[in-house]
Design a protein around this motif. Sequence first.
Motif, PDB file in Angstrom:
ATOM      1  N   UNK A 178      35.637  45.055  50.551  1.00 16.20           N
ATOM      2  CA  UNK A 178      35.071  44.845  49.188  1.00 16.20           C
ATOM      3  C   UNK A 178      36.065  43.982  48.289  1.00 16.20           C
ATOM      4  N   UNK A 179      37.206  44.386  48.345  1.00 16.58           N
ATOM      5  CA  UNK A 179      37.992  43.585  47.419  1.00 16.58           C
ATOM      6  C   UNK A 179      38.106  42.275  47.774  1.00 16.58           C
ATOM      7  N   UNK A 180      38.088  41.806  48.832  1.00 13.73           N
ATOM      8  CA  UNK A 180      37.968  40.462  49.402  1.00 13.73           C
ATOM      9  C   UNK A 180      36.770  39.677  49.185  1.00 13.73           C
ATOM     10  N   UNK A 181      35.845  40.561  48.861  1.00 12.79           N
ATOM     11  CA  UNK A 181      34.470  39.911  48.458  1.00 12.79           C
ATOM     12  C   UNK A 181      34.493  39.565  47.017  1.00 12.79           C
ATOM     13  N   UNK A 182      34.996  40.654  46.199  1.00 12.23           N
ATOM     14  CA  UNK A 182      35.026  40.658  44.911  1.00 12.23           C
ATOM     15  C   UNK A 182      35.899  39.611  44.234  1.00 12.23           C
ATOM     16  N   UNK A 183      37.278  39.664  44.877  1.00 13.88           N
ATOM     17  CA  UNK A 183      38.414  38.629  44.352  1.00 13.88           C
ATOM     18  C   UNK A 183      38.383  37.305  44.845  1.00 13.88           C
ATOM     19  N   UNK A 184      37.966  37.216  46.064  1.00 12.97           N
ATOM     20  CA  UNK A 184      38.188  36.005  46.891  1.00 12.97           C
ATOM     21  C   UNK A 184      37.048  35.067  46.916  1.00 12.97           C
ATOM     22  N   UNK A 185      35.933  35.940  47.702  1.00 16.27           N
ATOM     23  CA  UNK A 185      34.832  34.834  47.840  1.00 16.27           C
ATOM     24  C   UNK A 185      33.913  34.726  46.664  1.00 16.27           C
ATOM     25  N   UNK A 186      34.062  35.323  45.567  1.00 16.48           N
ATOM     26  CA  UNK A 186      33.090  35.136  44.367  1.00 16.48           C
ATOM     27  C   UNK A 186      33.818  34.024  43.728  1.00 16.48           C
ATOM     28  N   UNK A 187      35.011  33.457  43.937  1.00 17.68           N
ATOM     29  CA  UNK A 187      35.585  32.260  43.541  1.00 17.68           C
ATOM     30  C   UNK A 187      35.144  31.112  44.520  1.00 17.68           C
ATOM     31  N   UNK A 188      34.598  29.933  43.671  1.00 16.89           N
ATOM     32  CA  UNK A 188      34.322  28.615  44.401  1.00 16.89           C
ATOM     33  C   UNK A 188      32.747  28.725  44.969  1.00 16.89           C
ATOM     34  N   UNK A 189      31.874  29.730  44.889  1.00 13.71           N
ATOM     35  CA  UNK A 189      30.589  29.757  45.326  1.00 13.71           C
ATOM     36  C   UNK A 189      29.733  28.908  44.543  1.00 13.71           C
ATOM     37  N   UNK A 190      29.979  28.656  43.177  1.00 13.90           N
ATOM     38  CA  UNK A 190      29.338  28.091  42.183  1.00 13.90           C
ATOM     39  C   UNK A 190      29.254  29.006  40.942  1.00 13.90           C
ATOM     40  N   UNK A 191      28.749  28.333  39.876  1.00 24.38           N
ATOM     41  CA  UNK A 191      28.798  28.728  38.499  1.00 24.38           C
ATOM     42  C   UNK A 191      28.199  30.141  38.297  1.00 24.38           C
ATOM     43  N   UNK A 192      27.041  30.575  39.131  1.00 25.74           N
ATOM     44  CA  UNK A 192      26.456  31.770  39.011  1.00 25.74           C
ATOM     45  C   UNK A 192      27.387  32.774  39.281  1.00 25.74           C
ATOM     46  N   UNK A 193      28.013  32.510  40.658  1.00 22.82           N
ATOM     47  CA  UNK A 193      29.084  33.434  41.270  1.00 22.82           C
ATOM     48  C   UNK A 193      30.339  33.383  40.348  1.00 22.82           C
ATOM     49  N   UNK A 194      30.829  32.619  39.685  1.00 24.91           N
ATOM     50  CA  UNK A 194      31.702  32.577  39.155  1.00 24.91           C
ATOM     51  C   UNK A 194      31.454  33.319  37.570  1.00 24.91           C
ATOM     52  N   UNK A 195      30.359  33.206  37.143  1.00 29.17           N
ATOM     53  CA  UNK A 195      29.857  34.054  35.851  1.00 29.17           C
ATOM     54  C   UNK A 195      29.929  35.489  36.300  1.00 29.17           C
ATOM     55  N   UNK A 196      29.469  35.656  37.395  1.00 23.43           N
ATOM     56  CA  UNK A 196      29.376  37.237  38.023  1.00 23.43           C
ATOM     57  C   UNK A 196      30.998  37.669  38.068  1.00 23.43           C
ATOM     58  N   UNK A 197      31.693  36.978  38.733  1.00 23.97           N
ATOM     59  CA  UNK A 197      33.345  37.382  38.803  1.00 23.97           C
ATOM     60  C   UNK A 197      33.900  37.625  37.443  1.00 23.97           C
ATOM     61  N   UNK A 198      33.425  36.633  36.696  1.00 26.29           N
ATOM     62  CA  UNK A 198      33.958  36.710  35.175  1.00 26.29           C
ATOM     63  C   UNK A 198      33.513  38.120  34.531  1.00 26.29           C
ATOM     64  N   UNK A 199      32.347  38.134  34.561  1.00 25.89           N
ATOM     65  CA  UNK A 199      31.766  39.547  34.152  1.00 25.89           C
ATOM     66  C   UNK A 199      32.337  40.670  34.298  1.00 25.89           C
ATOM     67  N   UNK A 200      32.762  40.590  35.616  1.00 28.26           N
ATOM     68  CA  UNK A 200      33.241  42.088  35.985  1.00 28.26           C
ATOM     69  C   UNK A 200      34.943  41.941  35.612  1.00 28.26           C
ATOM     70  N   UNK A 201      35.518  40.897  35.627  1.00 29.03           N
ATOM     71  CA  UNK A 201      36.873  40.693  35.299  1.00 29.03           C
ATOM     72  C   UNK A 201      36.966  41.330  33.662  1.00 29.03           C
ATOM     73  N   UNK A 202      36.023  40.803  32.837  1.00 30.88           N
ATOM     74  CA  UNK A 202      35.956  41.076  31.595  1.00 30.88           C
ATOM     75  C   UNK A 202      35.695  42.634  31.417  1.00 30.88           C
ATOM     76  N   UNK A 203      34.918  43.261  32.112  1.00 33.89           N
ATOM     77  CA  UNK A 203      34.760  44.445  32.264  1.00 33.89           C
ATOM     78  C   UNK A 203      35.961  45.517  32.233  1.00 33.89           C
ATOM     79  N   UNK A 204      36.931  44.886  33.127  1.00 32.20           N
ATOM     80  CA  UNK A 204      38.007  45.567  33.351  1.00 32.20           C
ATOM     81  C   UNK A 204      39.046  45.376  32.550  1.00 32.20           C
ATOM     82  N   UNK A 205      39.033  44.080  31.860  1.00 32.72           N
ATOM     83  CA  UNK A 205      40.018  43.705  30.785  1.00 32.72           C
ATOM     84  C   UNK A 205      39.740  44.772  29.517  1.00 32.72           C
ATOM     85  N   UNK A 206      38.267  44.640  29.378  1.00 32.09           N
ATOM     86  CA  UNK A 206      38.159  45.740  28.286  1.00 32.09           C
ATOM     87  C   UNK A 206      38.532  47.293  28.313  1.00 32.09           C
ATOM     88  N   UNK A 207      38.294  47.611  29.523  1.00 33.18           N
ATOM     89  CA  UNK A 207      38.788  49.013  30.030  1.00 33.18           C
ATOM     90  C   UNK A 207      40.484  48.939  29.710  1.00 33.18           C
TER      91      UNK A 207
END
Length: 204
Positions: free
Chosen positions: A102-131
Amino acid sequence: MTTSKNTPVRQRILDAAVERFARDGYHNTKVADIVEDSGTSKGGVYFHFPSKQDIFFGLVDHFANILETRLSEAIAQEESGVRRVNTALSICLETFAEYKKLAKIFLVQATGLGSVFEDKRREIHHRFIKLIQKHLDEAVREGDLLPIDTEVASYAWMGAINEVVIEWVYTGHPEPTRALPALRAILLRSVGISEERIRQLESS
């Protein structure tokens, strides 16, 4: 991940998708593969997930929810701000280690799949940055930390954790259990925690 016919359909789909995406990648995985591996029907998959993209996002959200739940439960048992921050780091690495695919999918595969995927990755990253920022702010309010720019510190912490885990996902090294002591010391020093306090946290 192990699954059985008694597992709810949605979870069977996610379990099958983890294996396929982790092994074959997003582009090489077909919905038909996930249908077959999950022991469900095409209609059953599309009932829960209208597209392959939705399955992928479902996995990202699933992992993020697991991680956030574990962090919240562990942090709630700690009394001081610095101990909460230290516990959050430990639980984060432990969870990545347990859910490597799951970590591989979350951190690696979501990068480079296009803007929609990058937006999702950044959404989750910001969720944990705020935490992270929330608990750094608490530590400052409680006097455990000197006043710092906790927003910038949170981005730096997330970046450090991200890089260590990505390298492990790609190469197998350094394993999270090995990385934890050094990463803890580096990150706690970066927010002004004394060496004595770091040693106390390591031994507790």
